[in-house]
Scaffold this motif. Sequence first.
Motif, PDB file in Angstrom:
ATOM      1  N   THR A 116      34.089  37.903  79.842  1.00 24.11           N
ATOM      2  CA  THR A 116      35.199  37.456  78.852  1.00 24.11           C
ATOM      3  C   THR A 116      36.405  37.061  79.221  1.00 24.11           C
ATOM      4  OG1 THR A 116      33.959  38.859  77.222  1.00 24.11           O
ATOM      5  CG2 THR A 116      36.326  38.333  76.728  1.00 24.11           C
ATOM      6  N   ILE A 117      36.940  38.198  80.514  1.00 21.59           N
ATOM      7  CA  ILE A 117      38.248  37.954  81.058  1.00 21.59           C
ATOM      8  C   ILE A 117      38.154  36.641  81.830  1.00 21.59           C
ATOM      9  CG2 ILE A 117      39.918  38.973  82.830  1.00 21.59           C
ATOM     10  CD1 ILE A 117      38.722  41.773  81.659  1.00 21.59           C
ATOM     11  N   LEU A 118      36.981  36.393  82.641  1.00 19.10           N
ATOM     12  CA  LEU A 118      36.966  35.334  83.397  1.00 19.10           C
ATOM     13  C   LEU A 118      37.154  34.048  82.813  1.00 19.10           C
ATOM     14  CD1 LEU A 118      36.516  34.473  86.368  1.00 19.10           C
ATOM     15  CD2 LEU A 118      34.149  34.269  85.955  1.00 19.10           C
ATOM     16  N   ASN A 119      36.202  34.000  81.654  1.00 24.02           N
ATOM     17  CA  ASN A 119      36.193  32.703  81.065  1.00 24.02           C
ATOM     18  C   ASN A 119      37.829  32.437  80.372  1.00 24.02           C
ATOM     19  OD1 ASN A 119      33.478  32.701  81.136  1.00 24.02           O
ATOM     20  ND2 ASN A 119      32.996  33.219  79.245  1.00 24.02           N
ATOM     21  N   GLY A 120      38.270  33.528  79.858  1.00 27.91           N
ATOM     22  CA  GLY A 120      39.776  33.021  79.193  1.00 27.91           C
ATOM     23  C   GLY A 120      40.485  32.735  80.411  1.00 27.91           C
ATOM     24  N   MET A 121      40.387  33.298  81.451  1.00 28.21           N
ATOM     25  CA  MET A 121      41.198  33.211  82.740  1.00 28.21           C
ATOM     26  C   MET A 121      41.164  31.537  83.195  1.00 28.21           C
ATOM     27  SD  MET A 121      41.160  35.402  86.191  1.00 28.21           S
ATOM     28  CE  MET A 121      42.097  34.899  87.359  1.00 28.21           C
ATOM     29  N   ARG A 145      38.630  42.180 103.463  1.00 26.99           N
ATOM     30  CA  ARG A 145      39.029  41.041 102.576  1.00 26.99           C
ATOM     31  C   ARG A 145      37.795  39.914 102.415  1.00 26.99           C
ATOM     32  NH1 ARG A 145      42.144  44.225 101.231  1.00 26.99           N
ATOM     33  NH2 ARG A 145      44.399  44.219 101.725  1.00 26.99           N
ATOM     34  N   PHE A 146      38.173  39.022 101.645  1.00 28.18           N
ATOM     35  CA  PHE A 146      37.156  37.879 101.461  1.00 28.18           C
ATOM     36  C   PHE A 146      37.872  36.606 101.427  1.00 28.18           C
ATOM     37  CE2 PHE A 146      34.952  41.459  99.934  1.00 28.18           C
ATOM     38  CZ  PHE A 146      33.637  41.234 100.140  1.00 28.18           C
ATOM     39  N   ILE A 147      37.279  35.667 102.123  1.00 27.99           N
ATOM     40  CA  ILE A 147      37.985  34.292 102.227  1.00 27.99           C
ATOM     41  C   ILE A 147      37.229  33.362 101.715  1.00 27.99           C
ATOM     42  CG2 ILE A 147      39.202  32.600 103.924  1.00 27.99           C
ATOM     43  CD1 ILE A 147      39.896  34.937 105.713  1.00 27.99           C
ATOM     44  N   PHE A 148      37.785  32.710 100.587  1.00 27.08           N
ATOM     45  CA  PHE A 148      36.979  31.698 100.103  1.00 27.08           C
ATOM     46  C   PHE A 148      37.576  30.333 100.183  1.00 27.08           C
ATOM     47  CE2 PHE A 148      36.094  35.452  97.994  1.00 27.08           C
ATOM     48  CZ  PHE A 148      34.814  35.440  97.326  1.00 27.08           C
ATOM     49  N   PRO A 149      36.730  29.325 100.288  1.00 23.31           N
ATOM     50  CA  PRO A 149      37.446  27.904 100.606  1.00 23.31           C
ATOM     51  C   PRO A 149      37.727  27.166  99.271  1.00 23.31           C
ATOM     52  CG  PRO A 149      35.083  27.542 100.369  1.00 23.31           C
ATOM     53  CD  PRO A 149      35.378  29.058 100.263  1.00 23.31           C
ATOM     54  N   ASN A 166      30.707  44.185  92.913  1.00 24.33           N
ATOM     55  CA  ASN A 166      30.526  43.497  91.777  1.00 24.33           C
ATOM     56  C   ASN A 166      31.396  42.206  91.277  1.00 24.33           C
ATOM     57  OD1 ASN A 166      28.150  45.263  91.152  1.00 24.33           O
ATOM     58  ND2 ASN A 166      29.714  46.740  90.622  1.00 24.33           N
ATOM     59  N   GLN A 167      32.274  41.988  92.233  1.00 25.81           N
ATOM     60  CA  GLN A 167      33.362  40.890  92.051  1.00 25.81           C
ATOM     61  C   GLN A 167      33.117  39.587  92.901  1.00 25.81           C
ATOM     62  OE1 GLN A 167      36.789  42.996  92.717  1.00 25.81           O
ATOM     63  NE2 GLN A 167      37.101  43.929  90.746  1.00 25.81           N
ATOM     64  N   LEU A 168      32.004  39.657  93.734  1.00 22.78           N
ATOM     65  CA  LEU A 168      31.918  38.491  94.415  1.00 22.78           C
ATOM     66  C   LEU A 168      31.768  36.939  93.746  1.00 22.78           C
ATOM     67  CD1 LEU A 168      30.111  40.096  97.516  1.00 22.78           C
ATOM     68  CD2 LEU A 168      32.660  39.877  97.150  1.00 22.78           C
ATOM     69  N   ARG A 169      30.840  37.278  92.898  1.00 21.43           N
ATOM     70  CA  ARG A 169      30.552  35.863  92.295  1.00 21.43           C
ATOM     71  C   ARG A 169      31.658  35.501  91.260  1.00 21.43           C
ATOM     72  NH1 ARG A 169      24.030  36.491  90.385  1.00 21.43           N
ATOM     73  NH2 ARG A 169      23.181  36.038  92.437  1.00 21.43           N
ATOM     74  N   ILE A 170      32.378  36.324  90.615  1.00 22.49           N
ATOM     75  CA  ILE A 170      33.388  36.182  89.943  1.00 22.49           C
ATOM     76  C   ILE A 170      34.561  35.337  90.745  1.00 22.49           C
ATOM     77  CG2 ILE A 170      35.608  37.124  88.830  1.00 22.49           C
ATOM     78  CD1 ILE A 170      33.560  39.378  87.785  1.00 22.49           C
ATOM     79  N   LEU A 171      34.593  36.062  92.151  1.00 22.16           N
ATOM     80  CA  LEU A 171      35.649  35.184  92.831  1.00 22.16           C
ATOM     81  C   LEU A 171      35.229  34.055  93.170  1.00 22.16           C
ATOM     82  CD1 LEU A 171      36.783  38.157  95.037  1.00 22.16           C
ATOM     83  CD2 LEU A 171      38.152  36.980  93.376  1.00 22.16           C
ATOM     84  N   GLU A 172      33.886  33.589  93.511  1.00 24.24           N
ATOM     85  CA  GLU A 172      33.476  32.347  93.565  1.00 24.24           C
ATOM     86  C   GLU A 172      33.517  31.381  92.628  1.00 24.24           C
ATOM     87  OE1 GLU A 172      32.372  30.783  96.163  1.00 24.24           O
ATOM     88  OE2 GLU A 172      31.200  31.864  97.437  1.00 24.24           O
ATOM     89  N   LEU A 178      36.014  31.833  90.226  1.00 23.52           N
ATOM     90  CA  LEU A 178      37.266  31.494  90.271  1.00 23.52           C
ATOM     91  C   LEU A 178      37.911  30.531  90.884  1.00 23.52           C
ATOM     92  CD1 LEU A 178      40.012  32.145  89.064  1.00 23.52           C
ATOM     93  CD2 LEU A 178      40.327  34.216  90.608  1.00 23.52           C
ATOM     94  N   GLY A 179      37.037  30.429  92.184  1.00 18.62           N
ATOM     95  CA  GLY A 179      37.450  29.541  93.292  1.00 18.62           C
ATOM     96  C   GLY A 179      37.497  28.229  92.837  1.00 18.62           C
ATOM     97  N   ASP A 180      36.208  27.842  92.125  1.00 13.30           N
ATOM     98  CA  ASP A 180      35.692  26.575  91.830  1.00 13.30           C
ATOM     99  C   ASP A 180      36.654  26.076  90.413  1.00 13.30           C
ATOM    100  OD1 ASP A 180      33.594  26.688  93.309  1.00 13.30           O
ATOM    101  OD2 ASP A 180      32.272  27.192  91.676  1.00 13.30           O
ATOM    102  N   HIS A 181      37.342  26.899  89.869  1.00 13.55           N
ATOM    103  CA  HIS A 181      38.214  26.308  89.015  1.00 13.55           C
ATOM    104  C   HIS A 181      39.731  26.324  89.346  1.00 13.55           C
ATOM    105  CE1 HIS A 181      35.439  26.813  85.603  1.00 13.55           C
ATOM    106  NE2 HIS A 181      35.206  28.144  85.919  1.00 13.55           N
TER     107      HIS A 181
END
Length: 645
Positions: free
Chosen positions: A320-325, A398-402, A420-426, A428-431
């Motif tokens: 829910t948070i991710l969708n709104g964000m 730390r995680f580095i995303f392109p 449990n946040q890795l896919r969330i960050l992926e 988020l990176g797309d958006h």
Amino acid sequence: MGNKNKCRIAFLLPDFNSEYTVAISRGALKAAEDLGVSVVFFGVGELGSPLLYTQNRNKLFSLVYPENFDGILYLSSSISNNIGVKPFLNFITKYGNIPSAHIGIKTTNSTCFTIDDRSGMYAVVEHLIKVHNRRKIAFIKGTSGLFEADERLIGYKKALSDNGIKFNEQYIFEGNFIRERGILAVEEFLDNRKISFDGLVGANDLMALYAMKELQKRGFNIPKDISIAGFDDLPSAKSYKPELTTIHQPATELGYMAVQEFSKELITPSSKPNTFDLPTQLVVRKSCGCNIENPTLIKNIFSIPYIPDTTKNEQEEFTTILNGMTRNIIGSFHEDDICQVLDKNLRLFNIENFTIAKYIDDNNVQIFYDLKTHSKKIVSTKHLIINYSKVNKNSYSRFIFPLYHKNQDIGFFISDANQNQLRILEELGDHLSAALKATDLLDHALKYSEQLEKEVALRTKELAERSKELENALEKVKQANKKLEWLSVIDELTGLYNRRGFLTSSKQNIELAKRNDSEIMLIFFDLDGLKQINDNYGHKTGDIAIQAIANILQMSFRKSDIIARFGGDEFTVLSINCSISQYNLIQKRINELINEYNKKPHEFILSVSSGATQYKINEDFTLKKLLDEADKELYKAKSKKNCKH
């Protein structure tokens, strides 16, 4: 670069999207937390991938600076999936002699972490043969030349051989560990090769699951018609119907062990590289034909501390948070708006460190956003990575995303994260990539608009100047036209009307006289002896004589009268409402002025002859008739003058 108790590791993986890489990362992250090791995870993509979104991730290879780390750990089997092990090992020589370790391949020069792929595949194929009496088992293999793929193929062949089944190349399809190739495998077996099979095994779960979906789509009953099995035991293996029989690959344990053992080796180097193998386990579910609801795993030889999964409620809350964000990010076309969304939401995911950097060139980046400092400065890429890789009192990961859009590299972001946040960050990176591209486009559009406005202003100024120039030019043309018009009706020598001017003006005055019922008088004048003056004294003197008589006529007649040099030595005057008595006075005035002129010393004697006619305008009146009458009177006058002489 490390000290006695701590070290820092660069961990290179393709991404944090797939269930396998997420499981590996979770184990590695847990080990880093437990052991006090600092790990920087780079989502570098696969080398040689035909997929654009994977190719774009390769830019992150350039962010790995060996001097920042004590060692580099690679998820080598996945990174090298498209090109093979040897080209991959050759590629990473650019990092020099820094200690390295590999997951999923075996090499003599580095520490390696693998699972018992061969025994695992042997177990699942033998299960189909012995328990379900399957004799025609098709196999979707991984990428040839990769250790994992080759080992699993060997396990498949050995299980067939040990159970008296001859290996047949027709039952093999190279799937390269790509899920969609599970569908292609079924098409190849059934549509092209026209073979029948009663069992199918995928070298990984995803190829097996996609093959199963295609078979079900074609009307096959799984497992009644065909038994299906995979390899990995990913969470998705339990989400399909029927649930997938597979080999449990201890991916989380593998990630944990890799960081644990590699960090030990970095702190206390061993005399030679080590190889660590983890056993696999057969997980029997319903896709093979068994009817087991909840299979249990035997406790693994290598156990790790418990890593809690997110609960369903937590997952729903995060979603829910991710969708709104992401909606707010996508709807933002200004940098400040994006930063405000990040400020408001990142800490809801317990993220404390988050930095977005945009590439300026190969060596420098612009800080777009920093959760802690809100800095916007330009720094060297190397300096930024070094700062995030520093060993301090507390170890961290730390995680580095392109960040990229299509084939354009935009930048990258660095974040802390829990398991449990890795896919969330992926996601988020797309958006973020899409939003940053949109802000760039808007910025370029605004700059282009400003540039256009400047150009328009400049052009407007130029046009105004040109317009002024044009106005001046038009005025000159107008004046030139006036001059041409003037020249077309004015005699240049005398300034009087010429023949054309006289006829034009006379017609206008005659129309006026007609409306007012006025009389018109036309007088013809002829300069006497002009030919003799020209012959004896030259045309210049003749011109003086012409100008003299023109001046005398202008001084003698009214301003309203039309005076013209009709041609050569002839002059005409059109006068409205001029009586004979008035004309006689004018004639007297002309003679007086001529006499005064002749009293002065000149080479010639000025003399004119004249003839006048007065006319009442009626329907039969024409200017030509008037001219003819006046000409006759002039002729009479000249004849009389000649008789006297």
